[in-house]
Design an enzyme around this catalytic site. Structure first.
Site, PDB file in Angstrom:
ATOM      1  N   MET A  40       7.333 -20.268   7.764  1.00 34.75           N
ATOM      2  CA  MET A  40       6.616 -20.497   6.510  1.00 34.75           C
ATOM      3  C   MET A  40       7.541 -20.223   5.340  1.00 34.75           C
ATOM      4  SD  MET A  40       4.115 -17.230   5.775  1.00 34.75           S
ATOM      5  CE  MET A  40       3.820 -17.643   4.073  1.00 34.75           C
ATOM      6  N   ASN A  41       7.373 -21.002   4.278  1.00 30.81           N
ATOM      7  CA  ASN A  41       8.108 -20.788   3.042  1.00 30.81           C
ATOM      8  C   ASN A  41       7.404 -19.704   2.237  1.00 30.81           C
ATOM      9  OD1 ASN A  41      10.001 -21.109   1.060  1.00 30.81           O
ATOM     10  ND2 ASN A  41       9.562 -23.245   0.657  1.00 30.81           N
ATOM     11  N   ASP A  42       8.002 -19.311   1.122  1.00 31.35           N
ATOM     12  CA  ASP A  42       7.372 -18.316   0.258  1.00 31.35           C
ATOM     13  C   ASP A  42       5.996 -18.799  -0.185  1.00 31.35           C
ATOM     14  OD1 ASP A  42       9.667 -16.798   0.396  1.00 31.35           O
ATOM     15  OD2 ASP A  42      10.525 -17.685  -1.407  1.00 31.35           O
ATOM     16  N   GLN A  60       4.416 -23.848   2.445  1.00 26.76           N
ATOM     17  CA  GLN A  60       4.916 -24.870   3.358  1.00 26.76           C
ATOM     18  C   GLN A  60       5.089 -24.233   4.729  1.00 26.76           C
ATOM     19  OE1 GLN A  60       8.441 -26.433   1.486  1.00 26.76           O
ATOM     20  NE2 GLN A  60       7.282 -28.130   0.610  1.00 26.76           N
TER      21      GLN A  60
END
EC number: 3.2.1.26
Length: 96
Positions: A40-42, A60
């Site tokens: 997962m992105n921030d 994301q």
């Protein structure tokens, strides 16, 4: 009055975190949101919907790997007013 409400809220968080700490088999952080698997992105777009009484968190997500790459999805998670326990139901939209 406000101080009492804050202390009550803080005590609730402490009790929930204490309950989580008893799970010694997990390598996941106690407070930071993480998915069960994948990358997962921030977190982005954290906002409170007063009409529904829920917090929304967008990020994301790549379910198939531990690094950024395709397929990539936008995920929306929701929580109640505690902003600590998120509903484990992904609302996913694929990035194209």
């Amino acid at each position: 009055m406000l101080l009492q409400a804050f202390i009550f809220l803080l005590a609730g968080f402490a009790a929930k975190i204490s309950a989580l700490m008893t799970n010694e088999t997990s390598d996941r952080p106690l407070v930071h949101f993480t998915p069960n698997k994948g990358w997962m992105n921030d977190p982005n777009g954290l906002w409170y919907d007063a009409k529904e009484g829920k917090w929304h968190l967008y990020f994301q997500y790549n379910p198939n790997d531990t690094v950024w790459g395709l397929p990539l999805f936008w995920v929306n998670m929701t929580t109640g007013v505690d902003n600590l326990f998120y509903i484990d139901k992904f609302q996913v939209r694929e990035v194209k």
